[in-house]
Scaffold this motif. Structure first.
Motif, PDB file in Angstrom:
ATOM      1  N   MET A 147       0.573  -0.971   0.240  1.00  0.00           N
ATOM      2  CA  MET A 147       0.002   0.060   0.139  1.00  0.00           C
ATOM      3  C   MET A 147       0.665   1.003  -0.220  1.00  0.00           C
ATOM      4  SD  MET A 147      -3.027   1.532   0.341  1.00  0.00           S
ATOM      5  CE  MET A 147      -3.721   0.249   0.340  1.00  0.00           C
ATOM      6  N   SER A 148       0.640   2.356  -1.026  1.00  0.00           N
ATOM      7  CA  SER A 148       1.439   3.807  -0.862  1.00  0.00           C
ATOM      8  C   SER A 148       0.683   4.452   0.028  1.00  0.00           C
ATOM      9  CB  SER A 148       0.990   3.617  -2.601  1.00  0.00           C
ATOM     10  OG  SER A 148       2.027   3.388  -3.344  1.00  0.00           O
ATOM     11  N   VAL A 149       1.476   4.915   0.307  1.00  0.00           N
ATOM     12  CA  VAL A 149       1.553   6.265   2.047  1.00  0.00           C
ATOM     13  C   VAL A 149       2.199   7.584   1.161  1.00  0.00           C
ATOM     14  CG1 VAL A 149       2.516   6.604   4.052  1.00  0.00           C
ATOM     15  CG2 VAL A 149       2.010   4.395   3.541  1.00  0.00           C
ATOM     16  N   PRO A 150       0.501   8.450   0.988  1.00  0.00           N
ATOM     17  CA  PRO A 150       1.219   9.799   0.825  1.00  0.00           C
ATOM     18  C   PRO A 150       2.716  10.512   1.221  1.00  0.00           C
ATOM     19  CG  PRO A 150      -0.601   9.723   1.681  1.00  0.00           C
ATOM     20  CD  PRO A 150      -0.426   8.352   2.319  1.00  0.00           C
ATOM     21  N   GLY A 151       3.322  10.879   0.610  1.00  0.00           N
ATOM     22  CA  GLY A 151       4.125  11.942   0.632  1.00  0.00           C
ATOM     23  C   GLY A 151       5.488  10.811   0.127  1.00  0.00           C
ATOM     24  N   GLY A 152       5.487   8.972  -0.197  1.00  0.00           N
ATOM     25  CA  GLY A 152       5.602   8.779  -0.441  1.00  0.00           C
ATOM     26  C   GLY A 152       6.366   7.269   0.315  1.00  0.00           C
ATOM     27  N   GLY A 153       6.394   6.154   0.256  1.00  0.00           N
ATOM     28  CA  GLY A 153       6.992   5.220   1.069  1.00  0.00           C
ATOM     29  C   GLY A 153       5.896   3.941   1.210  1.00  0.00           C
ATOM     30  N   THR A 154       5.678   2.833   1.839  1.00  0.00           N
ATOM     31  CA  THR A 154       5.087   1.584   1.305  1.00  0.00           C
ATOM     32  C   THR A 154       4.602   1.011   2.895  1.00  0.00           C
ATOM     33  OG1 THR A 154       6.063   0.916  -0.566  1.00  0.00           O
ATOM     34  CG2 THR A 154       4.484  -0.415  -0.199  1.00  0.00           C
ATOM     35  N   LEU A 155       3.671   1.043   3.306  1.00  0.00           N
ATOM     36  CA  LEU A 155       2.725  -0.199   4.806  1.00  0.00           C
ATOM     37  C   LEU A 155       2.908  -1.319   3.637  1.00  0.00           C
ATOM     38  CD1 LEU A 155       1.981  -0.324   7.268  1.00  0.00           C
ATOM     39  CD2 LEU A 155      -0.396   1.076   5.785  1.00  0.00           C
ATOM     40  N   THR A 156       2.973  -1.729   5.001  1.00  0.00           N
ATOM     41  CA  THR A 156       2.994  -3.441   4.701  1.00  0.00           C
ATOM     42  C   THR A 156       2.498  -4.468   5.786  1.00  0.00           C
ATOM     43  OG1 THR A 156       4.928  -4.038   3.066  1.00  0.00           O
ATOM     44  CG2 THR A 156       4.233  -5.581   3.440  1.00  0.00           C
ATOM     45  N   SER A 157       1.543  -5.159   5.438  1.00  0.00           N
ATOM     46  CA  SER A 157       1.181  -6.219   6.610  1.00  0.00           C
ATOM     47  C   SER A 157       1.614  -7.466   6.400  1.00  0.00           C
ATOM     48  CB  SER A 157      -0.624  -6.072   6.762  1.00  0.00           C
ATOM     49  OG  SER A 157      -1.188  -6.629   7.250  1.00  0.00           O
ATOM     50  N   ASN A 158       1.527  -8.095   7.635  1.00  0.00           N
ATOM     51  CA  ASN A 158       2.209  -9.365   7.464  1.00  0.00           C
ATOM     52  C   ASN A 158       1.596 -10.383   8.482  1.00  0.00           C
ATOM     53  OD1 ASN A 158       4.098  -9.267   5.439  1.00  0.00           O
ATOM     54  ND2 ASN A 158       5.124  -7.899   7.177  1.00  0.00           N
ATOM     55  N   ILE A 159       1.231 -11.825   8.196  1.00  0.00           N
ATOM     56  CA  ILE A 159       0.605 -12.919   9.492  1.00  0.00           C
ATOM     57  C   ILE A 159       0.644 -13.747   8.903  1.00  0.00           C
ATOM     58  CG2 ILE A 159      -1.636 -12.836   8.181  1.00  0.00           C
ATOM     59  CD1 ILE A 159      -2.229 -13.395  10.565  1.00  0.00           C
ATOM     60  N   TRP A 160       1.599 -14.535   9.254  1.00  0.00           N
ATOM     61  CA  TRP A 160       2.240 -15.846   9.585  1.00  0.00           C
ATOM     62  C   TRP A 160       2.383 -16.833  10.559  1.00  0.00           C
ATOM     63  CZ3 TRP A 160       5.640 -18.431  12.392  1.00  0.00           C
ATOM     64  CH2 TRP A 160       6.365 -19.181  12.577  1.00  0.00           C
ATOM     65  N   ARG A 161       1.803 -18.483  10.305  1.00  0.00           N
ATOM     66  CA  ARG A 161       0.876 -19.187  11.405  1.00  0.00           C
ATOM     67  C   ARG A 161       2.313 -20.253  10.694  1.00  0.00           C
ATOM     68  NH1 ARG A 161      -2.386 -22.628  10.261  1.00  0.00           N
ATOM     69  NH2 ARG A 161      -3.364 -21.982   8.634  1.00  0.00           N
ATOM     70  N   GLY A 162       2.574 -20.711  11.848  1.00  0.00           N
ATOM     71  CA  GLY A 162       3.179 -22.537  11.991  1.00  0.00           C
ATOM     72  C   GLY A 162       2.293 -23.393  11.414  1.00  0.00           C
ATOM     73  N   GLY A 163       3.186 -24.059  11.744  1.00  0.00           N
ATOM     74  CA  GLY A 163       2.424 -26.042  11.894  1.00  0.00           C
ATOM     75  C   GLY A 163       2.145 -26.161  13.386  1.00  0.00           C
ATOM     76  N   GLN A 164       0.901 -26.645  12.337  1.00  0.00           N
ATOM     77  CA  GLN A 164      -0.175 -27.696  13.896  1.00  0.00           C
ATOM     78  C   GLN A 164       0.879 -28.391  14.550  1.00  0.00           C
ATOM     79  OE1 GLN A 164      -3.922 -28.762  13.532  1.00  0.00           O
ATOM     80  NE2 GLN A 164      -3.708 -30.923  14.387  1.00  0.00           N
ATOM     81  N   SER A 165       0.567 -28.254  16.221  1.00  0.00           N
ATOM     82  CA  SER A 165       1.434 -29.299  16.532  1.00  0.00           C
ATOM     83  C   SER A 165       0.926 -29.518  17.997  1.00  0.00           C
ATOM     84  CB  SER A 165       3.304 -28.321  17.149  1.00  0.00           C
ATOM     85  OG  SER A 165       3.046 -27.116  17.986  1.00  0.00           O
ATOM     86  N   SER A 166       0.983 -30.851  18.683  1.00  0.00           N
ATOM     87  CA  SER A 166       0.730 -31.383  19.788  1.00  0.00           C
ATOM     88  C   SER A 166       1.441 -31.386  21.211  1.00  0.00           C
ATOM     89  CB  SER A 166       0.341 -33.130  19.230  1.00  0.00           C
ATOM     90  OG  SER A 166      -0.787 -32.990  18.064  1.00  0.00           O
ATOM     91  N   SER A 167       0.665 -31.204  22.033  1.00  0.00           N
ATOM     92  CA  SER A 167       1.073 -30.744  23.459  1.00  0.00           C
ATOM     93  C   SER A 167      -0.177 -31.135  24.364  1.00  0.00           C
ATOM     94  CB  SER A 167       1.266 -29.507  23.825  1.00  0.00           C
ATOM     95  OG  SER A 167       2.165 -29.328  24.865  1.00  0.00           O
ATOM     96  N   GLY A 168       0.093 -32.623  24.948  1.00  0.00           N
ATOM     97  CA  GLY A 168      -0.322 -33.283  26.169  1.00  0.00           C
ATOM     98  C   GLY A 168      -1.723 -33.021  24.800  1.00  0.00           C
ATOM     99  N   ASN A 169      -3.001 -32.771  25.462  1.00  0.00           N
ATOM    100  CA  ASN A 169      -4.820 -32.583  24.711  1.00  0.00           C
ATOM    101  C   ASN A 169      -4.564 -31.437  24.546  1.00  0.00           C
ATOM    102  OD1 ASN A 169      -6.646 -33.889  24.462  1.00  0.00           O
ATOM    103  ND2 ASN A 169      -7.538 -32.963  26.202  1.00  0.00           N
ATOM    104  N   THR A 170      -3.857 -30.697  24.192  1.00  0.00           N
ATOM    105  CA  THR A 170      -3.448 -29.170  23.002  1.00  0.00           C
ATOM    106  C   THR A 170      -3.190 -29.274  21.786  1.00  0.00           C
ATOM    107  OG1 THR A 170      -1.656 -28.586  24.061  1.00  0.00           O
ATOM    108  CG2 THR A 170      -3.923 -28.393  25.815  1.00  0.00           C
ATOM    109  N   TYR A 171      -3.398 -28.444  20.960  1.00  0.00           N
ATOM    110  CA  TYR A 171      -2.776 -28.025  19.937  1.00  0.00           C
ATOM    111  C   TYR A 171      -2.449 -26.574  19.589  1.00  0.00           C
ATOM    112  CZ  TYR A 171      -4.761 -31.857  16.822  1.00  0.00           C
ATOM    113  OH  TYR A 171      -5.186 -33.598  16.540  1.00  0.00           O
ATOM    114  N   LYS A 172      -1.035 -26.370  19.242  1.00  0.00           N
ATOM    115  CA  LYS A 172      -0.771 -25.643  19.236  1.00  0.00           C
ATOM    116  C   LYS A 172       0.017 -25.138  17.558  1.00  0.00           C
ATOM    117  CE  LYS A 172       1.189 -25.837  23.747  1.00  0.00           C
ATOM    118  NZ  LYS A 172       1.801 -26.011  25.019  1.00  0.00           N
ATOM    119  N   TRP A 173       0.169 -23.499  17.772  1.00  0.00           N
ATOM    120  CA  TRP A 173       0.620 -22.961  15.682  1.00  0.00           C
ATOM    121  C   TRP A 173       1.621 -21.673  16.638  1.00  0.00           C
ATOM    122  CZ3 TRP A 173      -4.384 -24.177  17.039  1.00  0.00           C
ATOM    123  CH2 TRP A 173      -4.597 -25.305  16.493  1.00  0.00           C
TER     124      TRP A 173
END
Length: 137
Positions: free
Chosen positions: A1-27
């Motif tokens: 996304m271009s920003v007024p006055g110059g430059g760029t804004l970037t949004s990022n979201i990253w999710r790792g793979g599912q792992s198990s720990s006891g009776n839970t799932y974690k990411w």
């Protein structure tokens, strides 16, 4: 996304793979808002929502102070999400957060149902309106 006055804004979201720990799932996950440009940043913010589908009083948390949520008892799937944010107003050109999402008990998590979005917002000096960029996973 271009920003007024110059430059760029970037949004990022990253999710790792599912792992198990006891009776839970974690990411593991990470979100960020990054401005690249020469404008002075007044504030930059990352606002994210992470959700999953659960049933039978299962719980969902994303490792932030907003706490977790628990779905009601029952045999039907319910999709629930939590929203949190991180903001820098010290002139930094990025705002980021890394943590772990947890569903428990794992047998009441609907496989593959995790979802999320991240909205990056930046205010630059001399411009009253912010710019936003969105990413999803």
């Amino acid at each position: 996304m271009s920003v007024p006055g110059g430059g760029t804004l970037t949004s990022n979201i990253w999710r790792g793979g599912q792992s198990s720990s006891g009776n839970t799932y974690k990411w593991d996950y990470q979100v960020s808002a990054v401005y690249s440009g020469s404008q002075k940043v007044t504030s930059i913010r990352s606002t994210w929502t992470l959700g999953s589908c659960l049933k039978n009083s299962a719980s969902w948390s994303i490792g932030v102070s907003t706490g977790g949520i628990t779905v009601g008892a029952g045999s039907s799937w319910q999709c629930k999400s939590i929203t949190a944010y991180w903001v820098n107003s010290n002139g930094a050109k990025s705002a980021s957060w890394r943590s772990t999402a947890v569903a428990a008990p794992s047998k009441y998590y609907q496989s593959g149902s995790i979802y999320g979005t991240n909205v990056a917002r930046v205010y630059t000096k001399g411009y009253a309106q912010p710019k936003e960029a969105t990413a999803s996973v």
